[in-house]
Enzyme design. Sequence first.
Site, PDB file in Angstrom:
ATOM      1  N   GLY A 268       0.812  -1.222   0.000  1.00  0.00           N
ATOM      2  CA  GLY A 268       0.000   0.000   0.000  1.00  0.00           C
ATOM      3  C   GLY A 268       0.840   1.264   0.000  1.00  0.00           C
ATOM      4  O   GLY A 268       2.017   1.239  -0.321  1.00  0.00           O
ATOM      5  N   ASN A 269       0.189   2.387   0.351  1.00  0.00           N
ATOM      6  CA  ASN A 269       0.807   3.717   0.251  1.00  0.00           C
ATOM      7  C   ASN A 269       1.372   3.890  -1.169  1.00  0.00           C
ATOM      8  O   ASN A 269       2.538   4.186  -1.380  1.00  0.00           O
ATOM      9  CB  ASN A 269       1.906   3.893   1.316  1.00  0.00           C
ATOM     10  CG  ASN A 269       2.313   5.349   1.451  1.00  0.00           C
ATOM     11  OD1 ASN A 269       3.478   5.679   1.471  1.00  0.00           O
ATOM     12  ND2 ASN A 269       1.334   6.235   1.514  1.00  0.00           N
TER      13      ASN A 269
ATOM     14  N   HIS B 135       4.027   1.799  -8.226  1.00  0.00           N
ATOM     15  CA  HIS B 135       3.030   0.726  -8.083  1.00  0.00           C
ATOM     16  C   HIS B 135       2.036   0.761  -9.248  1.00  0.00           C
ATOM     17  O   HIS B 135       1.630  -0.273  -9.765  1.00  0.00           O
ATOM     18  CB  HIS B 135       2.241   0.879  -6.773  1.00  0.00           C
ATOM     19  CG  HIS B 135       3.062   0.725  -5.532  1.00  0.00           C
ATOM     20  ND1 HIS B 135       3.307   1.775  -4.672  1.00  0.00           N
ATOM     21  CD2 HIS B 135       3.669  -0.348  -4.992  1.00  0.00           C
ATOM     22  CE1 HIS B 135       4.028   1.346  -3.654  1.00  0.00           C
ATOM     23  NE2 HIS B 135       4.275   0.071  -3.819  1.00  0.00           N
TER      24      HIS B 135
ATOM     25  N   GLY C 105       8.535  -4.814  -8.652  1.00  0.00           N
ATOM     26  CA  GLY C 105       9.419  -3.739  -9.103  1.00  0.00           C
ATOM     27  C   GLY C 105      10.879  -4.166  -9.021  1.00  0.00           C
ATOM     28  O   GLY C 105      11.285  -4.848  -8.075  1.00  0.00           O
TER      29      GLY C 105
ATOM     30  N   ASP D 193      13.460  -3.310  -5.909  1.00  0.00           N
ATOM     31  CA  ASP D 193      13.816  -4.302  -4.890  1.00  0.00           C
ATOM     32  C   ASP D 193      14.465  -5.485  -5.613  1.00  0.00           C
ATOM     33  O   ASP D 193      13.881  -6.565  -5.713  1.00  0.00           O
ATOM     34  CB  ASP D 193      12.564  -4.725  -4.119  1.00  0.00           C
ATOM     35  CG  ASP D 193      11.938  -3.554  -3.395  1.00  0.00           C
ATOM     36  OD1 ASP D 193      12.585  -3.012  -2.492  1.00  0.00           O
ATOM     37  OD2 ASP D 193      10.823  -3.143  -3.762  1.00  0.00           O
TER      38      ASP D 193
ATOM     39  N   GLN E 182      14.970  -8.696  -3.597  1.00  0.00           N
ATOM     40  CA  GLN E 182      13.661  -9.323  -3.340  1.00  0.00           C
ATOM     41  C   GLN E 182      13.174 -10.065  -4.591  1.00  0.00           C
ATOM     42  O   GLN E 182      12.702 -11.206  -4.516  1.00  0.00           O
ATOM     43  CB  GLN E 182      12.659  -8.247  -2.928  1.00  0.00           C
ATOM     44  CG  GLN E 182      11.213  -8.745  -2.900  1.00  0.00           C
ATOM     45  CD  GLN E 182      10.255  -7.703  -2.370  1.00  0.00           C
ATOM     46  OE1 GLN E 182      10.188  -7.500  -1.162  1.00  0.00           O
ATOM     47  NE2 GLN E 182       9.491  -7.051  -3.219  1.00  0.00           N
TER      48      GLN E 182
ATOM     49  N   LEU F  39      11.248   5.967  -6.839  1.00  0.00           N
ATOM     50  CA  LEU F  39      10.031   6.166  -6.047  1.00  0.00           C
ATOM     51  C   LEU F  39       9.914   5.035  -5.025  1.00  0.00           C
ATOM     52  O   LEU F  39      10.174   3.878  -5.321  1.00  0.00           O
ATOM     53  CB  LEU F  39       8.799   6.187  -6.950  1.00  0.00           C
ATOM     54  CG  LEU F  39       8.732   7.316  -7.978  1.00  0.00           C
ATOM     55  CD1 LEU F  39       7.330   7.417  -8.572  1.00  0.00           C
ATOM     56  CD2 LEU F  39       9.139   8.667  -7.379  1.00  0.00           C
TER      57      LEU F  39
ATOM     58  N   SER G   9       7.694   4.115  -1.068  1.00  0.00           N
ATOM     59  CA  SER G   9       6.795   4.586  -0.005  1.00  0.00           C
ATOM     60  C   SER G   9       7.605   5.244   1.108  1.00  0.00           C
ATOM     61  O   SER G   9       7.138   6.159   1.777  1.00  0.00           O
ATOM     62  CB  SER G   9       6.002   3.420   0.572  1.00  0.00           C
ATOM     63  OG  SER G   9       5.243   2.846  -0.459  1.00  0.00           O
ATOM     64  N   ARG G  10       8.835   4.782   1.302  1.00  0.00           N
ATOM     65  CA  ARG G  10       9.650   5.317   2.406  1.00  0.00           C
ATOM     66  C   ARG G  10      10.193   6.723   2.116  1.00  0.00           C
ATOM     67  O   ARG G  10      10.674   7.389   3.033  1.00  0.00           O
ATOM     68  CB  ARG G  10      10.758   4.337   2.775  1.00  0.00           C
ATOM     69  CG  ARG G  10      10.188   3.082   3.458  1.00  0.00           C
ATOM     70  CD  ARG G  10      11.237   2.224   4.118  1.00  0.00           C
ATOM     71  NE  ARG G  10      10.635   1.236   5.010  1.00  0.00           N
ATOM     72  CZ  ARG G  10      10.364  -0.027   4.680  1.00  0.00           C
ATOM     73  NH1 ARG G  10      10.617  -0.452   3.460  1.00  0.00           N
ATOM     74  NH2 ARG G  10       9.816  -0.861   5.552  1.00  0.00           N
TER      75      ARG G  10
HETATM   76  O1  PAF Z   1       7.722  -5.174  -2.004  1.00  0.00           O
HETATM   77  C1  PAF Z   1       6.771  -5.151  -1.185  1.00  0.00           C
HETATM   78  O2  PAF Z   1       5.967  -4.226  -1.149  1.00  0.00           O
HETATM   79  C2  PAF Z   1       6.615  -6.301  -0.223  1.00  0.00           C
HETATM   80  O3  PAF Z   1       7.855  -6.795   0.187  1.00  0.00           O
HETATM   81  C3  PAF Z   1       5.728  -7.443  -0.759  1.00  0.00           C
HETATM   82  C4  PAF Z   1       6.350  -8.094  -1.981  1.00  0.00           C
HETATM   83  C5  PAF Z   1       4.356  -6.895  -1.106  1.00  0.00           C
HETATM   84  C6  PAF Z   1       5.559  -8.529   0.310  1.00  0.00           C
HETATM   85  O4  PAF Z   1       4.975  -8.033   1.461  1.00  0.00           O
END
Ligand code: PAF
Length: 286
Positions: A32-33, A38, A150, A153, A156, A187, A189-190
């Site tokens: 979110g945010n 996004h 994205g 990250d 991730q 960009l 959220s933080r």
């Molecule tokens: O990248 C994120 O926003 C989060 O790590 C995710 C992939 C939604 C998992 O909570």
Amino acid sequence: MILCHTIAELRAAIAERRRNEGGKVAFVPTMGNLHSGHIQLIHEAHKEGSTVVCSIFVNPMQFGPNEDLDSYPRTLDADSQQLSEAGCHILFAPNANEIYPNGLDSQTQVNVPELGEELCGAARPGHFTGVTTVVSKLFNIVQPDVALFGQKDFQQLAIIRKMAQDLCMPLEIKGVPTVRAESGLALSSRNGYLTQEELTQASALYQTLVKIRQSIEAGESDFDKLCQQAKTELSTHGFTPDYLSVRRQSDLKIADANDCQLVILAAAHLGKARLIDNIAFALNQK
Ligand code: PAF
């Protein structure tokens, strides 16, 4: 757009669209945010499937004890509005009890070894296990054909790709290029934690990565020296660097002069925010 808070509601909504529309389900998991990065994921999801599902869940399992779980911005109304305007079909916004009905301690975990242990994994122990656990739950709940993440990250994304491959998950994982402000700042959220002055300083992170890439492209092969210099430079811009490293794209191992597919990854604190960024690029075959 249909808003679902429970797994049962979501499954019924997706089943109905699968019955009526056919085609693929494209899924964008978020916390979110939402910002333009996004929304870009939602636009890309439209190219992948006839049903676009987004989730908003601030996942407690991926936050460390001293991190920003409580202060993480929760902006469901504004997020729903943006998603609806972007043509998202179904929004899943569960609460923690829906995802972790027995609490976190007894939750089965999904852990990707090695890839998840360095860089952000070293600075945030348990973080990636929290991510992979919730993402696999969300994949099982939504059962998408494609899921989009994205490239900001980068680690991730690499970990989620590995998880999906290792666990034979029947879906495609797509990475979407980072959306940047005009200054180059990725960009996030933080970024909302930054003051106006820090927002101006923050673009130094991306500019530092660009400089490292340019030096490597110009023939510099001492990556470690480049990163040390860059960390010092970041400190002069008000950052407290966490890591800055040149890695191989394939396995995120430390790169050397023989590697061609490279990614420069950085994390650094500025004011109340911990910012991450990366640049992936290829050198001509040696
Ligand atoms: O990248 C994120 O926003 C989060 O790590 C995710 C992939 C939604 C998992 O909570």
